[in-house]
Design a protein around this motif. Structure first.
Motif, PDB file in Angstrom:
ATOM      1  N   HIS A   1     -54.122 -16.535   7.433  1.00 19.08           N
ATOM      2  CA  HIS A   1     -54.613 -17.190   6.216  1.00 19.08           C
ATOM      3  C   HIS A   1     -55.649 -16.349   5.469  1.00 19.08           C
ATOM      4  O   HIS A   1     -56.147 -16.764   4.430  1.00 19.08           O
ATOM      5  N   LEU A   2     -55.975 -15.187   5.999  1.00 17.53           N
ATOM      6  CA  LEU A   2     -57.012 -14.365   5.348  1.00 17.53           C
ATOM      7  C   LEU A   2     -56.380 -13.245   4.521  1.00 17.53           C
ATOM      8  O   LEU A   2     -55.375 -12.655   4.939  1.00 17.53           O
ATOM      9  N   PRO A   3     -56.999 -12.923   3.373  1.00 15.53           N
ATOM     10  CA  PRO A   3     -56.445 -11.856   2.529  1.00 15.53           C
ATOM     11  C   PRO A   3     -56.701 -10.465   3.114  1.00 15.53           C
ATOM     12  O   PRO A   3     -56.050  -9.506   2.718  1.00 15.53           O
ATOM     13  N   ALA A   4     -57.684 -10.351   4.014  1.00 20.97           N
ATOM     14  CA  ALA A   4     -57.970  -9.057   4.652  1.00 20.97           C
ATOM     15  C   ALA A   4     -58.493  -9.344   6.051  1.00 20.97           C
ATOM     16  O   ALA A   4     -59.044 -10.418   6.301  1.00 20.97           O
ATOM     17  N   HIS A   5     -58.306  -8.389   6.942  1.00 17.22           N
ATOM     18  CA  HIS A   5     -58.715  -8.605   8.331  1.00 17.22           C
ATOM     19  C   HIS A   5     -59.891  -7.712   8.685  1.00 17.22           C
ATOM     20  O   HIS A   5     -60.129  -6.688   8.042  1.00 17.22           O
ATOM     21  N   TYR A   6     -60.638  -8.110   9.717  1.00 11.78           N
ATOM     22  CA  TYR A   6     -61.822  -7.334  10.091  1.00 11.78           C
ATOM     23  C   TYR A   6     -62.203  -7.607  11.528  1.00 11.78           C
ATOM     24  O   TYR A   6     -61.717  -8.556  12.140  1.00 11.78           O
ATOM     25  N   GLU A   7     -63.063  -6.734  12.047  1.00 14.46           N
ATOM     26  CA  GLU A   7     -63.621  -6.961  13.371  1.00 14.46           C
ATOM     27  C   GLU A   7     -65.084  -6.529  13.373  1.00 14.46           C
ATOM     28  O   GLU A   7     -65.579  -6.012  12.362  1.00 14.46           O
ATOM     29  N   ALA A   8     -65.739  -6.746  14.533  1.00 14.20           N
ATOM     30  CA  ALA A   8     -67.194  -6.549  14.576  1.00 14.20           C
ATOM     31  C   ALA A   8     -67.599  -5.150  14.127  1.00 14.20           C
ATOM     32  O   ALA A   8     -68.610  -4.980  13.431  1.00 14.20           O
ATOM     33  N   SER A   9     -66.806  -4.125  14.486  1.00 15.01           N
ATOM     34  CA  SER A   9     -67.207  -2.749  14.181  1.00 15.01           C
ATOM     35  C   SER A   9     -66.974  -2.385  12.711  1.00 15.01           C
ATOM     36  O   SER A   9     -67.511  -1.390  12.226  1.00 15.01           O
ATOM     37  N   ASP A  10     -66.179  -3.182  11.987  1.00 15.01           N
ATOM     38  CA  ASP A  10     -65.909  -2.870  10.582  1.00 15.01           C
ATOM     39  C   ASP A  10     -65.701  -4.172   9.813  1.00 15.01           C
ATOM     40  O   ASP A  10     -64.654  -4.811   9.891  1.00 15.01           O
TER      41      ASP A  10
END
Ligand code: ADP
Length: 632
Positions: free
Chosen positions: A269-278
């Protein structure tokens, strides 16, 4: 272990709140630990529409309800990501499909819950026999299935399928107890021996959760702090005394999060993905949230809420605190997703009308948008009055959105306050305040604003929250220990002694009493009639599996057709006989006895043209002098 989960909601098929998340995730985590797990859920209209390729596993499974047989059809589907875990669905369109909502149309109301969930609990009791699968553990959730515990300890106690099962009850929210007038429960077919104070009645009212608490072998709730809080009069919702009495059985286990579903690195459901390091993807989500909510672009902080709009969630504090903040700080944005209480809906609609482009309210249940709020906000508000566990603060931490929470229940156990010391140690994950007041919330919001102005502190808090392990694997290990303890208790039946001490001794015995006067050649488990309750002579009688074959073989066809079972009550003083014809095997019936008399109870088999056979005689039962039987 073989574990059966009985729940009124199971994500992704049916969910209104945290209970659905738990019942959708914990079975999978337990299956990953090597257990044989199955789930059972009512087939609601919404579930029917979502089902893909359900399999019919049994047709017309008999189910006693309101003194009749109301059979159900059993369907099965599977968790898509764990095909080894079946979800059984109880289909009875008259019970579960009468209306769209699971619990009644008014927010917080139970509607016809005493019918739906009483029926569902009865159906759960029939499930092992229908499937040929007997669980070691039946794990019940909240009032909707709590009734299974009293039923399997009394009505179904002789059945092989249930003999060795331990009951574990999880209280997700003590505020909802399944309270119904005793008359409603009686009409729905609950045996009157259960409708007594100390069993299912609590201060004169039927209370399904209280019944579950009394008859279960272990009780859990969804955080350690909440397990302590519910023992106090302030937070015990009227059941604190009962819970203190059962405190040895009570454990708090903080919920996990379904980290496969709630994962910012792949949430669809998100337009972009991410994680803690970025966290660059989080900035994209932020822009999309502003756009989707109709909010003006800003470099200032976004405060988000996803919640059921109910009193428990402390949202009455959010309205004035956000109004003050928005009036003072033009760069601040506020967005809420939630539905429920009409007053709160009006308040939040009013807030967004007062601050157009700066405050937005989406008054709906919208799973995709909830992901966007969790990911796109900078801070998540959850100032609950009480909170058994709470999933939203876990989700927000995992999505790098520090929550602002009150120090209560699961919020206390899961969020580490952003003191200077904790930020420096890399352990702070959010902002925690104590008093349930506007000023305490406003002060916590002010601290969050200061952190927003300090990007390195904000980054540390975000990372600490995103790196914490809230997976179900941890919680599942704790549940394993509770299950093991429950099994020990169930085998010993020690804890039930006190609960059942008021019942006549026979129903407590695991083995059936010996039968008398069974003619040679007939099965020894042929028949039994047990007067359960000396006040009403409420009886249960059962036909054993072996009688019909040899008995029917010995009878001429005409004789077999005319065969009748009679329950005979003989008044020990006057010798007066009351005879009741029993309509079929495994029936319950009421005998119309008189106060102050004593009755001998026997079960007879009457065959036309032959003397009746005495199948069982029960010692005399005294009817107390002051009883007013229910039919008078
Ligand atoms: P509760 O069970 O008391 O409602 P929790 O925080 O334990 O609160 O769980 C709430 C769950 O329901 C979360 O998964 C949350 O995302 C979801 N939820 C609540 N309201 C909405 C909504 N309006 N739209 C989408 N999801 C919602």
């Amino acid at each position: 272990m073989r574990i059966l989960f009985a729940a009124s909601e199971v994500h992704p098929l049916a969910k209104t709140g945290g209970l659905g998340d738990v019942a959708g995730a914990l079975p999978k985590a337990l299956s990953d630990l090597g257990h044989e797990v199955a789930v059972v859920l009512p087939l609601y209209p919404r579930v029917r529409r979502r089902l893909r390729d359900p399999v019919v596993t049994a047709e017309r499974v008999p189910c006693r309800f309101a003194r009749e047989n109301r059979p159900f059809r059993l369907l099965a589907t599977r968790f898509e990501d764990r095909p080894g875990v079946p979800i059984h669905l109880i289909e009875n369109p008259w019970v579960f499909e009468a209306e769209e909502a699971f619990y009644g149309s008014e927010p917080g109301s139970y509607g016809d819950g005493h019918l739906r969930f009483l029926y569902f609990s009865r159906a759960v009791c029939e499930l092992p026999a229908a499937l040929g699968w007997s669980p070691d553990i039946v794990h019940l959730h909240d009032w909707q299935t709590a009734l299974v515990a009293p039923l399997i300890r009394t009505v179904h106690r002789h059945e092989d399928a249930w003999k060795d099962a331990a009951c574990v009850l999880t209280i997700h929210n003590l505020a909802y107890q399944g309270v119904f007038p005793p008359g409603d429960l009686h009409h729905a077919g609950l045996p009157s021996f259960l409708l007594a104070e100390g069993r299912l009645l609590e201060k004169g009212l039927g209370n399904l959760l209280a019944g579950g608490i009394r008859f279960s072998d272990a009780i859990t709730t969804v955080s350690r702090s909440y397990a302590e809080e519910i023992l106090t009069p302030e937070n015990g919702c009227g059941l604190d005394g009962l819970l203190r009495w059962r405190r040895e059985l009570l454990t708090g286990i903080v919920n996990g999060l379904d980290t496969e579903v709630w994962d910012p690195s792949r949430d669809p459901h998100l337009p972009a993905h991410y994680e803690a390091s970025d966290l660059s993807g989080k900035a994209v989500c932020r822009e999309r949230l502003l756009q989707a909510a109709g909010l003006l672009p800003t470099g200032g902080p976004i405060f988000g809420v996803v919640s059921r709009l109910v009193g428990q969630k402390g949202l009455e504090l959010v309205v004035p605190v956000m109004a003050d903040l928005l009036a003072r700080e033009p760069a601040v944005r506020f967005v809420i997703l939630g539905s429920g209480d009409p007053g709160l809906e009006r308040d939040f609609a009013g807030l967004s009308a007062r601050f157009p482009g700066r405050a937005a309210a989406r008054l709906a249940f919208d799973a995709p948008f909830s992901s966007l709020v969790e990911a796109g906000s900078d801070f998540f508000l959850m100032p609950s009055l009480f909170e058994p566990c709470g999933l939203n603060q876990l989700i927000s931490m995992r999505y790098g959105t520090p929550p602002i929470v009150r120090r209560t229940g699961g919020l206390r156990d899961t969020v580490t306050d952003a003191t200077a010391e904790m930020i420096a140690a890399g352990r702070a994950t959010g902002f925690v305040f104590d008093a349930y007041s506007r000023s305490a919330l406003a002060e916590a919001v002010a601290r969050a604003l200061r952190v927003f102005a300090d990007p390195s502190a904000l980054q540390r808090i975000r990372e600490a929250g995103m790196r914490t392990d809230w997976s179900w694997a941890r919680a599942a290990g704790e549940y394993e220990r509770v299950y093991a303890e429950a099994r020990v208790r169930a085998t010993g039946r020690l804890h039930l002694r006190e609960v059942l001490s008021g019942l006549p001794p026979e129903p407590l015995e695991v083995a059936l009493p010996e039968l008398e006067a069974i003619p040679p050649g007939y099965a020894r488990d042929a028949l039994v009639a047990i007067p359960f309750d000396p006040e009403t002579l409420y009886c249960q009688w059962e036909v054993g599996g072996e009688i019909s074959g040899p008995l029917l073989a010995a009878l001429a066809p005409g004789e077999a057709a005319g065969m009748r079972f009679l329950l005979r009550l003989a008044d020990s003083g006057s010798g007066e006989l009351l005879e009741l014809e029993l309509p079929g095997p495994a029936h319950h019936c009421f005998a119309r006895v008189r106060p102050g008399r004593s009755y001998e109870v026997s079960l007879l088999l009457a065959i036309p043209g032959r003397p009746s056979l005495l199948l069982h005689r029960h010692p005399a039962v005294e009817v107390p002098p002051d009883v007013r039987p229910e039919w008078q």
